[in-house]
Structure formats: C-alpha cells, structure tokens
Design a protein around this motif. Structure first.
Motif, PDB file in Angstrom:
ATOM      1  N   VAL A 216       0.845  -1.202   0.000  1.00  0.00           N
ATOM      2  CA  VAL A 216       0.000   0.000   0.000  1.00  0.00           C
ATOM      3  C   VAL A 216       0.877   1.247   0.000  1.00  0.00           C
ATOM      4  O   VAL A 216       0.609   2.210  -0.732  1.00  0.00           O
ATOM      5  N   ALA A 217       1.945   1.223   0.796  1.00  0.00           N
ATOM      6  CA  ALA A 217       2.841   2.386   0.863  1.00  0.00           C
ATOM      7  C   ALA A 217       3.479   2.670  -0.501  1.00  0.00           C
ATOM      8  O   ALA A 217       3.817   3.820  -0.807  1.00  0.00           O
ATOM      9  N   ALA A 218       3.627   1.632  -1.312  1.00  0.00           N
ATOM     10  CA  ALA A 218       4.196   1.819  -2.648  1.00  0.00           C
ATOM     11  C   ALA A 218       3.165   2.337  -3.650  1.00  0.00           C
ATOM     12  O   ALA A 218       3.519   2.702  -4.775  1.00  0.00           O
ATOM     13  N   GLY A 219       1.887   2.340  -3.238  1.00  0.00           N
ATOM     14  CA  GLY A 219       0.859   2.863  -4.131  1.00  0.00           C
ATOM     15  C   GLY A 219      -0.029   1.799  -4.763  1.00  0.00           C
ATOM     16  O   GLY A 219      -0.836   2.120  -5.638  1.00  0.00           O
ATOM     17  N   VAL A 220       0.103   0.553  -4.324  1.00  0.00           N
ATOM     18  CA  VAL A 220      -0.765  -0.502  -4.872  1.00  0.00           C
ATOM     19  C   VAL A 220      -2.187  -0.245  -4.396  1.00  0.00           C
ATOM     20  O   VAL A 220      -2.423  -0.019  -3.215  1.00  0.00           O
ATOM     21  N   ARG A 221      -3.150  -0.238  -5.348  1.00  0.00           N
ATOM     22  CA  ARG A 221      -4.517   0.160  -5.013  1.00  0.00           C
ATOM     23  C   ARG A 221      -5.520  -0.995  -5.016  1.00  0.00           C
ATOM     24  O   ARG A 221      -6.696  -0.796  -4.725  1.00  0.00           O
ATOM     25  N   GLU A 222      -5.052  -2.172  -5.393  1.00  0.00           N
ATOM     26  CA  GLU A 222      -5.947  -3.339  -5.332  1.00  0.00           C
ATOM     27  C   GLU A 222      -5.102  -4.545  -4.949  1.00  0.00           C
ATOM     28  O   GLU A 222      -4.059  -4.798  -5.571  1.00  0.00           O
ATOM     29  N   ILE A 223      -5.536  -5.268  -3.930  1.00  0.00           N
ATOM     30  CA  ILE A 223      -4.765  -6.418  -3.442  1.00  0.00           C
ATOM     31  C   ILE A 223      -5.707  -7.593  -3.199  1.00  0.00           C
ATOM     32  O   ILE A 223      -6.734  -7.444  -2.520  1.00  0.00           O
ATOM     33  N   GLU A 224      -5.337  -8.726  -3.767  1.00  0.00           N
ATOM     34  CA  GLU A 224      -6.054  -9.964  -3.471  1.00  0.00           C
ATOM     35  C   GLU A 224      -5.369 -10.520  -2.226  1.00  0.00           C
ATOM     36  O   GLU A 224      -4.275 -11.086  -2.310  1.00  0.00           O
ATOM     37  N   VAL A 225      -5.994 -10.329  -1.075  1.00  0.00           N
ATOM     38  CA  VAL A 225      -5.272 -10.562   0.184  1.00  0.00           C
ATOM     39  C   VAL A 225      -5.339 -12.005   0.661  1.00  0.00           C
ATOM     40  O   VAL A 225      -4.619 -12.379   1.586  1.00  0.00           O
ATOM     41  N   GLY A 226      -6.190 -12.814   0.071  1.00  0.00           N
ATOM     42  CA  GLY A 226      -6.276 -14.208   0.508  1.00  0.00           C
ATOM     43  C   GLY A 226      -7.431 -14.894  -0.171  1.00  0.00           C
ATOM     44  O   GLY A 226      -8.034 -14.355  -1.117  1.00  0.00           O
ATOM     45  N   SER A 227      -7.734 -16.108   0.297  1.00  0.00           N
ATOM     46  CA  SER A 227      -8.902 -16.804  -0.251  1.00  0.00           C
ATOM     47  C   SER A 227      -9.693 -17.435   0.886  1.00  0.00           C
ATOM     48  O   SER A 227      -9.135 -17.801   1.921  1.00  0.00           O
ATOM     49  N   PHE A 228     -10.985 -17.517   0.666  1.00  0.00           N
ATOM     50  CA  PHE A 228     -11.855 -18.149   1.655  1.00  0.00           C
ATOM     51  C   PHE A 228     -12.152 -19.568   1.182  1.00  0.00           C
ATOM     52  O   PHE A 228     -13.108 -19.804   0.443  1.00  0.00           O
ATOM     53  N   VAL A 229     -11.276 -20.457   1.614  1.00  0.00           N
ATOM     54  CA  VAL A 229     -11.379 -21.868   1.236  1.00  0.00           C
ATOM     55  C   VAL A 229     -11.198 -22.672   2.515  1.00  0.00           C
ATOM     56  O   VAL A 229     -10.826 -22.124   3.550  1.00  0.00           O
ATOM     57  N   SER A 230     -11.426 -23.956   2.422  1.00  0.00           N
ATOM     58  CA  SER A 230     -11.268 -24.797   3.607  1.00  0.00           C
ATOM     59  C   SER A 230      -9.828 -24.736   4.115  1.00  0.00           C
ATOM     60  O   SER A 230      -8.887 -24.962   3.355  1.00  0.00           O
ATOM     61  N   PRO A 231      -9.652 -24.440   5.394  1.00  0.00           N
ATOM     62  CA  PRO A 231      -8.284 -24.427   5.943  1.00  0.00           C
ATOM     63  C   PRO A 231      -7.620 -25.806   5.899  1.00  0.00           C
ATOM     64  O   PRO A 231      -6.390 -25.900   5.977  1.00  0.00           O
ATOM     65  N   LYS A 232      -8.420 -26.837   5.726  1.00  0.00           N
ATOM     66  CA  LYS A 232      -7.813 -28.170   5.551  1.00  0.00           C
ATOM     67  C   LYS A 232      -7.096 -28.247   4.208  1.00  0.00           C
ATOM     68  O   LYS A 232      -6.022 -28.819   4.087  1.00  0.00           O
ATOM     69  N   LEU A 233      -7.723 -27.666   3.196  1.00  0.00           N
ATOM     70  CA  LEU A 233      -7.115 -27.692   1.858  1.00  0.00           C
ATOM     71  C   LEU A 233      -5.935 -26.726   1.774  1.00  0.00           C
ATOM     72  O   LEU A 233      -4.906 -27.052   1.206  1.00  0.00           O
ATOM     73  N   LEU A 234      -6.120 -25.519   2.285  1.00  0.00           N
ATOM     74  CA  LEU A 234      -5.093 -24.482   2.165  1.00  0.00           C
ATOM     75  C   LEU A 234      -4.875 -23.793   3.511  1.00  0.00           C
ATOM     76  O   LEU A 234      -5.384 -22.692   3.752  1.00  0.00           O
ATOM     77  N   PRO A 235      -4.097 -24.446   4.384  1.00  0.00           N
ATOM     78  CA  PRO A 235      -3.857 -23.837   5.706  1.00  0.00           C
ATOM     79  C   PRO A 235      -3.188 -22.471   5.614  1.00  0.00           C
ATOM     80  O   PRO A 235      -3.329 -21.648   6.524  1.00  0.00           O
ATOM     81  N   GLN A 236      -2.497 -22.207   4.473  1.00  0.00           N
ATOM     82  CA  GLN A 236      -1.841 -20.899   4.298  1.00  0.00           C
ATOM     83  C   GLN A 236      -2.847 -19.750   4.310  1.00  0.00           C
ATOM     84  O   GLN A 236      -2.474 -18.603   4.507  1.00  0.00           O
ATOM     85  N   MET A 237      -4.128 -20.075   4.033  1.00  0.00           N
ATOM     86  CA  MET A 237      -5.149 -19.034   3.878  1.00  0.00           C
ATOM     87  C   MET A 237      -6.112 -18.989   5.064  1.00  0.00           C
ATOM     88  O   MET A 237      -7.113 -18.277   5.022  1.00  0.00           O
ATOM     89  N   ALA A 238      -5.802 -19.732   6.125  1.00  0.00           N
ATOM     90  CA  ALA A 238      -6.746 -19.869   7.242  1.00  0.00           C
ATOM     91  C   ALA A 238      -7.038 -18.545   7.935  1.00  0.00           C
ATOM     92  O   ALA A 238      -8.092 -18.364   8.542  1.00  0.00           O
ATOM     93  N   ASP A 239      -6.109 -17.595   7.835  1.00  0.00           N
ATOM     94  CA  ASP A 239      -6.266 -16.321   8.547  1.00  0.00           C
ATOM     95  C   ASP A 239      -6.816 -15.204   7.657  1.00  0.00           C
ATOM     96  O   ASP A 239      -6.698 -14.023   7.986  1.00  0.00           O
ATOM     97  N   THR A 240      -7.421 -15.560   6.527  1.00  0.00           N
ATOM     98  CA  THR A 240      -7.813 -14.535   5.552  1.00  0.00           C
ATOM     99  C   THR A 240      -8.758 -13.480   6.139  1.00  0.00           C
ATOM    100  O   THR A 240      -8.619 -12.281   5.836  1.00  0.00           O
ATOM    101  N   ALA A 241      -9.681 -13.879   6.996  1.00  0.00           N
ATOM    102  CA  ALA A 241     -10.620 -12.895   7.554  1.00  0.00           C
ATOM    103  C   ALA A 241      -9.876 -11.821   8.347  1.00  0.00           C
ATOM    104  O   ALA A 241     -10.205 -10.621   8.265  1.00  0.00           O
TER     105      ALA A 241
END
Lengths: 309, 309
Positions: free
Chosen positions: B36-61
C-alpha cells in the motif's frame, strides 16, 4: 502464416565473449552444427578482435571456415574496425556487423572512437568491401540506442541521425541494440518507426537484452512495427555484469516459442533448438543457462505446423 | 501520459497459496502495508477456502480486517463457492473473484464442478450478494482460458460463451487467466477482442503467468487491445509445480517498470515497490523471489514523473 521472421543467433559471439571461460573450438563447432540442425539460418559465429582483448574469440577464422560448410546459413562476424573487417573478408564471412554506439561515452569505452569516427571508419570499410569482397553484407548495429549505463538517456534524434549517417556511409542495414536492457515497448515502436521513416528498407534487426525482463515484450513491439530480424542468444548467454543472475540477451528458445506460438514462422524446430543447449552445456559446463521454455517444456497440444527441419 | 492501468497484486493469495510454507500473519500484514505504501490500489489478500485444503489461507478474515484500514485500497479475496462468498461478505471485502475454468478437466480438478455448475453457483452467489452485500463487486476469472495442461488446447468459442454466461449470471467483470503459462500475444489480442465484442465493458483483468517467459509480452498484447487491469505477484511468487525454477505469476516489479517506462501511469512508486520485497523475504525466508528489475536496478536517468506516493 501471418508472417515470417529471421532469428539471428548471436550466442557464439555475444554470448561467448561475455563469459570468462573460453569454449574449446570443437565444442563451438558442435554447438553451431546443432543450431543449424534446428533450422537456424543466420549465426554470428565470432568476432575479429585482438586476441589479447578477447581470447575467447581467437579462433574465429576457424569457426567461420567450419560454419561456411553449411549450405544456406548466413555466417556473420562482428568486427570493431577496418583491420577486423579485412580479416573477416579474408575468412570468407557472408556478413559483418559493426557496433556503433549512439552514446559517445559508451563508444569511447567500447571501441575507443567517437560515433562520428566510427562512421568514418565504416566509410572506409565499405570502400574496401566494394573493392575486395563485394558480396559481403555490412550491418551496423547502433548500440545503446535505447539508453546507456554511462550517460543515461540517449537522444532519439541522435540515433536517427546516426542511422542516416551510417546508410550514407554505405552500410546495407542498420539495426538497433538495447545493449543495456533499458528499452521499453513504446520506445522500441517509436524509434524503429522513426528510423524506418528515414532509412526505409535498410532498417535491420532488433537486438534486445532481457536485463529487466522486457526482452520478449520489446521484440513483440519491434515485430508490431515491421521488424523481421531478431538477434537472440541460446540459453540467454551474454550476461550483464551489473545485473547478477540476470540473463543478458533475449533467450532464443523463448523468442522462437513466442513467434511460433503466434503462428509466425521462424523456420526453427523448437525441440531441436532445445536439444542444441546440450553441446552448449558440455562446452561451457560452469555457466548457467537461462530460458523458461526449456524448463517448462512445450505446452500440451503445441504443434509447429510449418517447420520442415 | 498515454494512459493509466490498475495493477492488482495477487501475491498474498496466488503467491502464498502456491508455497508450502505458511507466512505468519504479522508478516502478511507488514507486506500488505508495504504494498500500500508503494501505491498498490488493489490487493487480493487471501482466499476463503477450507483451511484443511489451504492452511496458508486460514487467517484470511483477519488479513481482510487489517487491509480494510487502508483508505482507497480495494480489498479482494478469492472464493471458490457460495460458502466462501458468504464468509467473504461477512469479512467485509470490497470484491470477490471466482475462478471458473474453461477446461472441464481443470474445473473438475480445481473446484470439483463443471464450468456449467460453476456458472450456476455464481448465479446463486450474485443473488446473495444482491440481497446481503450489494456493494461488493464480483469478478469471475476464466482459468485455463489460453490452454490447459490437462486437456491441451482450449476452444476459444467456449471461452467466449463462458464469458457471456458469466455476465448473464450477473458478475460485474470477467477476466482471462493464463493459468498454465501457455498464452501467446496473438492469442491474447484475439481472445480479449472476441470477449470484449460480446461482453463489452465487463471485460476485466489479464492474469498472465511467466511460465515460458512470455508474461510481459502477453500483458503488452492485452494492453494493446484495451485491457487496463493486470494481475501480478511481487517477486513472481506463485510457481508452477511442473516448471521447476520458473516463476509463476507475472512479476509485479517488472510489469510496473514496463508500464512506467512506457509512460503508462500505474500509480506505484517503483523504489517503494522493490522495498516491499523485504517484508516478503522476511516472511518467507526459504522461498526464492524472482524479478529482473529488482536485480538490475532502475536504469540510469529513469524518472517516474507522475507518481505521488
């Protein structure tokens, strides 16, 4: 087919002179044979420069002699001056290429002459060619045409004027080189268009580097404005000393893949081209080779319909 | 300025879900702040998928909650189905993106539904959005639009028909994704033109991979036919499992350099963008980062005139 392009392989010159190791001549010849077997029709096989400066190129006359045995292949060499040109004519090359820097600072560093002095030298070379080797083609490649690591921005007017001066001096074609990997697609389109407006059909190759990852995008941009000859280097050999890990020249394999996938005929068989990395790897076992297409492989369902090699 | 483009950073989603390590949330947040500090105005910050499938995304909320504090930044998340969409709406995202594969084989492998079943699901998601979260934008991204590693060639007619079906189902925009890095510039121009002919202004982002080195050339091709939103991933994160060493997504740094050098405004400060690699590196110390521009540095004389960040 939308169109055809000529891929001019510069690895045996631009690539090999950028690495500190010298490839033994038997490996150079195997590599060139493999390139020809893949359908490459123009190869810059070496340069005629002082062996004290570039020991990697000391065997260029022998490499030329071997390459000339391949029917239908244009055998090129780089020469920096009249003396080199005379040696190249004696060796029997089909085409010489002369680097002329648009940046005065780079020109002095590279060939110890100003751009104007180089134009004068080329005038003399053209005379000698006309007398002694009338069938040899002379290309001038304007180095740092898109920017210079020494002086920064290069004035486009000066590039256009230099292209005109080179044609007036009698060269057959003038290419534009992004020696330092500073070009962008908008600039490539603009500058090739401007040069073509002045020298027309004598506008030659696009010689792009991939220093900032824009190599293929810049080749696409050049293609869009009518450029049909592209320099490239197998395995992206030809690194930029100030860009560690960055491949130097545009990778031949990726460039050929791009054009063939677009339906633009290169005459080159991609599988055989990728196989030509093997003699390169054997001849230079300590160098890293670049190229995304060789690593990823050809896409499922990909067919090169128009390649006969 | 010739024009402006929107660079949509997908690294925190597409990049992080492709690596086996999970980046700790505090590093994700630092990285997003640096983007954001660099000026990026749109970010796909994560995905809402089963944390069993993708534990990397468990904290998306939680990541969404943090990202929403940045004024003027569009906070996106990927959702594969209605359940994910509902969670995303609850989390307060500005925009969701839904992957819909043009290849039936890839669709079944990716989301266990046929493309037609996905269109049906999206129809339901649009209804729920209209009722419960009317301000949330819905993007559908057509995966494998340019080819599929499972089925090979993907019929362009089917891609165009799918884009039409998605707009009929009520999505706000439809992007085209080269999930497998098989696209070429001619195809990119042709397919975006064909899709635009049918769905007009609802034609969305180009999501290109660099698997065969054509990422930037394909973005240039998309730009040439009017695309103005480009997905990219800082450090080229998002590798292709079948292409070892090949960077996956288009590298944000190289893409921003290309556009800014062309005089196309991205709104992103390149030096700050390159600095945003540092929190990424700290958060994922074992992963390789790609990008030629960060390695080479900005060219001498290069100035970003129109960036205020």
């Amino acid at each position: 087919m939308e169109s055809s392009v000529l891929i001019s392989e510069v690895g045996p010159r631009d690539g090999l002179q950028s690495v500190s190791t010298t490839m033994p001549i038997e490996h150079k010849l195997c590599w060139i044979d493999a390139l020809v077997a893949a359908g490459v029709r123009e190869i810059e096989v070496g340069s005629f420069v002082s062996p004290k400066l570039l020991p990697q190129m000391a065997d260029t006359a022998l490499v030329v002699e071997h390459a000339l045995r391949h029917e239908g292949v244009t055998v090129m060499a780089l020469v920096p001056n009249l003396r080199g040109a005379q040696t190249a004519f004696d060796a029997g090359v089909h085409k010489i290429t002369l680097p002329v820097s648009a940046s005065k600072a780079h020109s002095l560093a590279n060939v110890k002459k100003t751009p104007q002095e180089m134009v004068q030298e080329i005038h003399t070379i053209v005379s000698v060619r006309n007398d002694l080797a009338p069938n040899v083609q002379i290309e001038a490649g304007i180095s740092t045409a898109f920017g210079c690591t020494l002086q920064g921005i290069v004035d486009e007017d000066e590039v256009v004027a230099l292209a005109k001066a080179l044609v007036d001096a009698g060269v057959d074609e003038v290419g534009l080189s992004d020696t330092t990997g500073m070009a962008n697609p908008a600039q490539v389109r603009r500058l090739f268009n401007r040069v073509r407006d002045v020298i027309g059909q004598k506008t030659g190759a696009a010689h792009m580097h991939n220093t900032r990852g824009l190599g293929l995008a810049n080749c696409l941009a050049a293609y869009d404005v009518g450029v049909r000859t592209f320099d490239a280097s197998l395995g992206g050999l030809g690194g930029c000393p100030y860009a560690p890990g960055a491949s130097g020249n545009v990778v031949t394999e990726d460039l050929v893949f791009m054009f063939e996938a677009m339906g633009v005929n290169t005459g080159i068989n991609l599988e055989k081209l990728i196989a030509a990395r093997e003699p390169l790897r054997i001849g230079l076992p300590t160098e890293s080779l670049y190229g995304m297409t060789p690593e990823a492989g050809l896409p499922k369902g990909f067919v090169q319909e128009f390649v006969n090699v």
